[in-house]
Design a protein around this motif. Structure first.
Motif, short mmCIF file in Angstrom:
data_model
loop_
_atom_site.label_atom_id
_atom_site.label_comp_id
_atom_site.label_asym_id
_atom_site.label_seq_id
_atom_site.Cartn_x
_atom_site.Cartn_y
_atom_site.Cartn_z
N SER A 5 0.83 -1.20 0.00
CA SER A 5 0.00 0.00 0.00
C SER A 5 0.87 1.26 0.00
CB SER A 5 -0.90 -0.05 1.23
OG SER A 5 -1.41 1.20 1.50
N LEU A 6 1.98 1.21 0.74
CA LEU A 6 2.89 2.36 0.78
C LEU A 6 3.45 2.67 -0.59
CD1 LEU A 6 4.99 1.67 4.01
CD2 LEU A 6 3.35 3.53 3.65
N GLN A 7 3.71 1.59 -1.34
CA GLN A 7 4.34 1.80 -2.64
C GLN A 7 3.36 2.36 -3.67
OE1 GLN A 7 6.20 -2.00 -3.23
NE2 GLN A 7 8.07 -1.30 -2.21
N ASP B 290 4.52 12.32 -5.94
CA ASP B 290 4.17 13.75 -6.01
C ASP B 290 3.82 14.32 -4.64
OD1 ASP B 290 3.87 12.25 -8.23
OD2 ASP B 290 2.18 13.40 -9.08
N PHE B 291 3.07 13.55 -3.86
CA PHE B 291 2.64 14.07 -2.56
C PHE B 291 3.84 14.42 -1.70
CE2 PHE B 291 -1.29 11.36 -3.32
CZ PHE B 291 -2.05 12.44 -3.71
N TYR B 292 4.84 13.53 -1.74
CA TYR B 292 6.02 13.78 -0.90
C TYR B 292 6.81 14.97 -1.44
CZ TYR B 292 5.04 9.32 1.29
OH TYR B 292 4.44 8.32 1.96
N GLU B 293 6.90 15.04 -2.77
CA GLU B 293 7.62 16.16 -3.36
C GLU B 293 6.95 17.48 -3.03
OE1 GLU B 293 7.88 15.01 -7.45
OE2 GLU B 293 9.24 13.35 -6.96
N ALA B 294 5.63 17.47 -3.15
CA ALA B 294 4.88 18.69 -2.87
C ALA B 294 5.08 19.12 -1.42
CB ALA B 294 3.39 18.47 -3.15
N ASP C 23 7.52 18.35 0.49
CA ASP C 23 8.91 18.77 0.66
C ASP C 23 9.06 20.25 0.36
OD1 ASP C 23 10.56 16.86 1.64
OD2 ASP C 23 10.98 15.91 -0.32
N ILE C 24 8.45 20.67 -0.77
CA ILE C 24 8.51 22.07 -1.18
C ILE C 24 7.86 22.96 -0.14
CG2 ILE C 24 7.69 23.73 -2.92
CD1 ILE C 24 8.00 21.32 -4.93
N ASP C 25 6.76 22.44 0.47
CA ASP C 25 6.07 23.21 1.51
C ASP C 25 6.83 23.22 2.83
OD1 ASP C 25 4.14 23.82 -0.23
OD2 ASP C 25 2.70 22.29 0.44
N GLY C 26 7.94 22.47 2.88
CA GLY C 26 8.79 22.48 4.06
C GLY C 26 8.39 21.53 5.17
N ALA C 27 7.70 20.43 4.82
CA ALA C 27 7.30 19.47 5.85
C ALA C 27 8.48 18.60 6.25
CB ALA C 27 6.17 18.59 5.35
N SER C 28 8.58 18.30 7.55
CA SER C 28 9.64 17.40 8.01
C SER C 28 9.24 15.96 7.71
CB SER C 28 9.86 17.58 9.51
OG SER C 28 8.76 17.07 10.22
N LYS C 29 10.17 15.02 7.89
CA LYS C 29 9.88 13.60 7.64
C LYS C 29 8.72 13.13 8.53
CE LYS C 29 12.80 12.40 4.49
NZ LYS C 29 12.23 12.18 3.17
N PHE D 292 5.05 11.72 7.47
CA PHE D 292 4.52 10.42 7.86
C PHE D 292 3.07 10.54 8.35
CE2 PHE D 292 3.79 7.23 11.22
CZ PHE D 292 3.92 6.08 10.48
N PHE D 293 2.82 11.54 9.21
CA PHE D 293 1.48 11.63 9.78
C PHE D 293 0.47 12.29 8.85
CE2 PHE D 293 3.85 10.88 13.75
CZ PHE D 293 3.11 9.81 14.22
N ILE D 294 0.94 13.19 7.99
CA ILE D 294 -0.02 13.93 7.17
C ILE D 294 -0.22 13.29 5.81
CG2 ILE D 294 -0.47 16.17 6.06
CD1 ILE D 294 1.09 17.39 8.49
N VAL D 295 0.83 12.69 5.26
CA VAL D 295 0.71 12.07 3.93
C VAL D 295 0.56 10.55 4.04
CG1 VAL D 295 1.75 11.79 1.66
CG2 VAL D 295 2.10 13.93 2.96
N THR D 296 1.54 9.91 4.67
CA THR D 296 1.59 8.45 4.64
C THR D 296 0.39 7.81 5.35
OG1 THR D 296 3.97 8.73 4.79
CG2 THR D 296 3.13 6.50 5.00
N VAL D 297 0.20 8.15 6.61
CA VAL D 297 -0.83 7.46 7.39
C VAL D 297 -2.21 7.56 6.76
CG1 VAL D 297 -1.99 7.38 9.63
CG2 VAL D 297 0.49 7.51 9.55
N PRO D 298 -2.67 8.77 6.42
CA PRO D 298 -4.03 8.81 5.84
C PRO D 298 -4.17 7.98 4.57
CG PRO D 298 -3.28 11.01 6.41
CD PRO D 298 -2.11 10.10 6.59
N LEU D 299 -3.10 7.92 3.80
CA LEU D 299 -3.21 7.23 2.52
C LEU D 299 -3.15 5.71 2.67
CD1 LEU D 299 -1.27 9.63 0.17
CD2 LEU D 299 -3.73 9.24 0.31
#
Lengths: 438, 303
Positions: B187-189, B194-198, B200-206, B210-217
């Motif tokens: 599921s992670l793969q 794009d979500f991570y890249e976006a 990153d540009i917004d300045g999110a830490s790892k 994890f909590f805002i992008v990975t977990v919900p998805l």
């Protein structure tokens, strides 16, 4: 869309997963719910020689002890050579699976032709007409003579005047002891003069350097049952009441549990752990049945250091003994051939061969001496000597159920959470409740 | 008969229907014979006092259920089963999640690790339990050996009533987490780069990623993993069966519902009562799953 797919997958998984637990149950219940009473033993057809002379008949012979299978194969080969046209197919299934297999076979109508029977199960099989009545065969046989077998074992397999099994062997429980440790501690070897006090003193003297003096596990047949009867107590009375509340029984249990509570015995519970403990030199003495003989003989450590003696006595001498029998399926397609084989196994000749090969202690009068000479590693004569005062393993129609209930109550005494008297009285009431429903 | 209009089905459609049925038939038959019919047989059987060899069953109505309610051992088994589930599910899923995330990064030899973690799932439970029994052996086991070397007291892993269920849960966690990990990894793969890249540009830490992008998805897979692991844990049997005898002091504190069902059905030959126990288990699992499906709406995100 994805949501709905996931949901339906889940529902499928749920029903699948839950029901795997039940499939084993529903599978072999073809006619449940039909309130038909247990059928009487079906008369076996007598017209078996249907002109198929020359055709080979293969008999299925089911046993549960892999240790005995090799010797039995030798006997079966000799039988095949002497009886042209009969082949014996030995099926070995381990103890607990054996009864599941037999139960399924009995329910589904595919029992083996000849198989081992045990005191725990004989009532269920005999009372439900699953076994062939051997009365007429035995009466007309010049080879099988039931008076040559110990009466106690013959009686186990007799249900309402009908004989459903021909005795095969018997087993008793011996006191195994580590000669090396006895020598080091300067303690004399156990013999028939030993009393409970001698056993206790020896256990105390031998407990040192991380080795326990004795192995007193929570086990009935290879444990406290023997002491109960040595003390004049009982497990089940003649009128089917529990003997756990008998003061003599409680006294014996108190004596037995003391070994664990005083640290003379390790707290050991499982069967595997018990054998492991003695075979790794954790304890200097232990109680093990004669059926362990081939395993112990093959174990280098046991063969080098151990020997076996009769059990000690208190009020009297006693050892729990039990015996297996050969039974024939009620619906076997080859009753004549099955009887011929069973007859051979129960004849003087067959029983002596059985002993000579060291398969197990033959039940036939005098044949046991041949068994004794089949093993020169241990003093196995002790097992045979104990038959003179042996007590048949207590049994009734629901043995397994009340044995487990008793274990459940007695556990607490072994761990020391409850005193022995209270545990025994709990065991008595639990057992009486089961016996009342029989 | 009036108002009934016969619809002519074109030959092609017929063919398609037939093919459809033909293709699902093996699964349908399997489900029917192995699962659906036994459900009803079990329910039916639970109303009887079993006679020997499937004959002479006596109808007792809800007698088995009355006995069940009064049987303290059954309620111990319910408590043990639930406690086992509570111990195994959160820990094994959390562990699976952590390892899946680690393996999803740029680690060398990902496939080797994946295989290693998945192996417990392939091994036969009976064999696995035998190995664990050696490890847990109070006198000769490796775990106690290490403990004593470290100067600690040995633990009676399988016979101490306070510890028995924990020992069993450890085996449960060890056996299941690899499977869950592989599901979560898949599921992670699927999460687009794009979500991570976006972010990153917004300045999110790892951590924030994890909590805002990975977990919900991964929540849909997480939900699936939770539900299946809970059901599997509720049915724990083989490990306990192989490790704990009725003579074991920890028996009362470790016996599970399925073990109790097995003992009653196949050891005491009381299939009626055994069936009643397994129906209780079915009801428990249905209740839990119902609430999970309810809760699903609150926390699971479908893209």
């Amino acid at each position: 869309m994805k949501n709905r797919m996931l949901r339906s997958t889940l529902v499928m998984m749920l029903s699948l997963a839950v029901m795997t637990a039940c499939t084993t149950n529903g599978g072999n219940q073809p006619e449940n719910g039909q309130n038909d009473p247990p059928q009487p033993p079906q008369p076996t057809e007598t017209n078996t020689n249907t002109g198929e002379v020359g055709d080979e008949v293969t008999l299925r012979y089911a046993v549960w002890d892999a240790n005995q299978a090799n010797g039995l194969r030798v006997m079966a080969d000799e039988f095949e050579a002497a009886n042209a046209g009969i082949k014996i197919d030995i099926e070995v299934v381990g103890w607990s699976d054996y009864w599941t297999m037999l139960e399924a076979g009995a329910t589904g109508g595919s029992l083996p032709d000849v198989f081992w029977m045990h005191s725990n199960e004989i009532y269920r099989y005999a009372s439900n007409g699953m076994l062939m009545n051997l009365n007429t065969y035995i009466e007309s046989s010049d080879q099988v003579d039931l008076s040559k077998f110990p009466q106690g074992i013959v009686d186990i397999y007799n249900f309402q005047g009908n004989q459903y099994g021909v005795p095969k062997d018997f087993d008793t429980i011996g006191l195994w002891y580590n000669k090396t440790l006895f020598d080091e501690a300067g303690v004399g070897y156990p013999d028939e003069s030993w009393t409970w006090d001698d056993l206790y003193d020896a256990a105390k003297a031998l407990t040192k350097d991380g080795v326990y003096g004795i192995l007193a596990p929570l086990h009935n047949q290879e444990g406290y049952y023997n002491f109960v009867y040595q003390n004049g107590g009982t497990i089940i009375t003649d009128d089917k009441q529990s003997g756990y509340d008998d003061p003599k029984t409680i006294e014996a249990l108190e004596y037995y549990v003391r070994f664990v509570r005083e640290g003379l015995s390790p707290e050991v519970y499982g069967d595997a752990e018990r054998a492991e403990a003695i075979q790794n030199g954790l304890a200097a003495m232990g109680f093990f049945g004669s059926w362990n003989l081939s395993g112990f003989t093959a174990n280098n450590f046991m063969a080098e250091h151990f020997d076996v003696a009769v059990l000690p006595k208190q009020e009297r001498q006693a050892s729990i003994y039990n015996g297996l029998a050969h039974a024939i399926a009620h619906n076997t397609e080859h009753p004549e051939e099955a009887w011929t084989f069973t007859e051979y196994l129960g004849s003087k000749e067959g029983q002596e061969r059985h002993a000579e090969l060291g398969i197990a202690i033959s039940a036939y009068e005098g044949a046991a001496d041949l068994w004794v000479s089949s093993n020169d590693t241990f003093n196995v004569k002790a097992f045979v000597d104990m038959v003179a005062y042996g007590v048949i393993r207590p049994y009734s129609n629901t043995t397994i159920v009340w044995e487990d209930r008793a274990y459940e109550s007695l556990r607490a005494a072994f761990t020391g959470d409850v005193d022995v008297e209270e545990a025994a009285s709990n065991a008595a009431s639990a057992m009486n409740q089961i016996l009342a429903e029989e | 008969m009036a108002g009934y209009k016969r619809i002519r089905v074109p030959r092609n459609t017929w063919n398609m229907w037939l093919w459809g049925w033909f293709l699902v038939a093996p699964t349908m038959l399997g489900l029917l014979i192995l699962n659906i019919i036994p459900i009803f047989q079990t329910l039916y059987l639970s109303l009887f006092k079993s006679g020997a060899f499937g004959r002479g069953n006596q109808y007792v109505g809800i007698g088995n259920y009355e006995r069940l309610i009064a049987d303290a051992q059954v309620w111990h088994a319910v408590a043990n089963t639930l406690l086992y589930t509570v111990l195994v599910v959160p820990l094994s899923v959390a562990l699976a999640m952590i390892i899946a995330v680690l393996l999803n990064g740029k680690v060398k030899g990902t496939s080797i690790f994946r295989t290693i973690y998945f192996i417990p799932m392939i091994a036969a439970p009976a064999a696995v339990t035998m190995v664990w029994r050696w490890l847990y052996n109070p006198q000769f086991g490796l775990i106690n050996y290490v403990l004593t070397q470290l100067g600690l007291d040995p633990v009676r892993w399988t016979t101490d009533p306070q510890v028995g269920l924990i020992s069993i849960s450890l085996i449960g966690i060890w056996s299941i987490f690899g499977y869950n990990m592989v599901l979560l990894l898949a599921s992670l793969q699927e999460i687009p780069r794009d979500f991570y890249e976006a972010s990153d540009i917004d300045g999110a830490s790892k951590m924030q990623q994890f909590f805002i992008v990975t977990v919900p998805l991964v929540t849909p897979t997480l939900f699936f993993v939770f539900v299946t692991t809970i059901i599997q844990s509720m049915q724990v049997f083989d490990v306990i069966y192989m490790m704990i005898d009725v003579t074991n002091p920890a028996y009362e504190r470790t016996v599970s519902l399925v073990y109790l069902f097995y003992n009653n059905s196949f050891r005491y030959m009381d299939k009626g009562y055994g069936s009643a126990i397994v129906v209780l288990l079915l009801v428990l699992i249905m209740i839990i799953t119902y609430f999970q499906l309810k809760a699903e709406k609150k926390w699971v995100n479908y893209m």
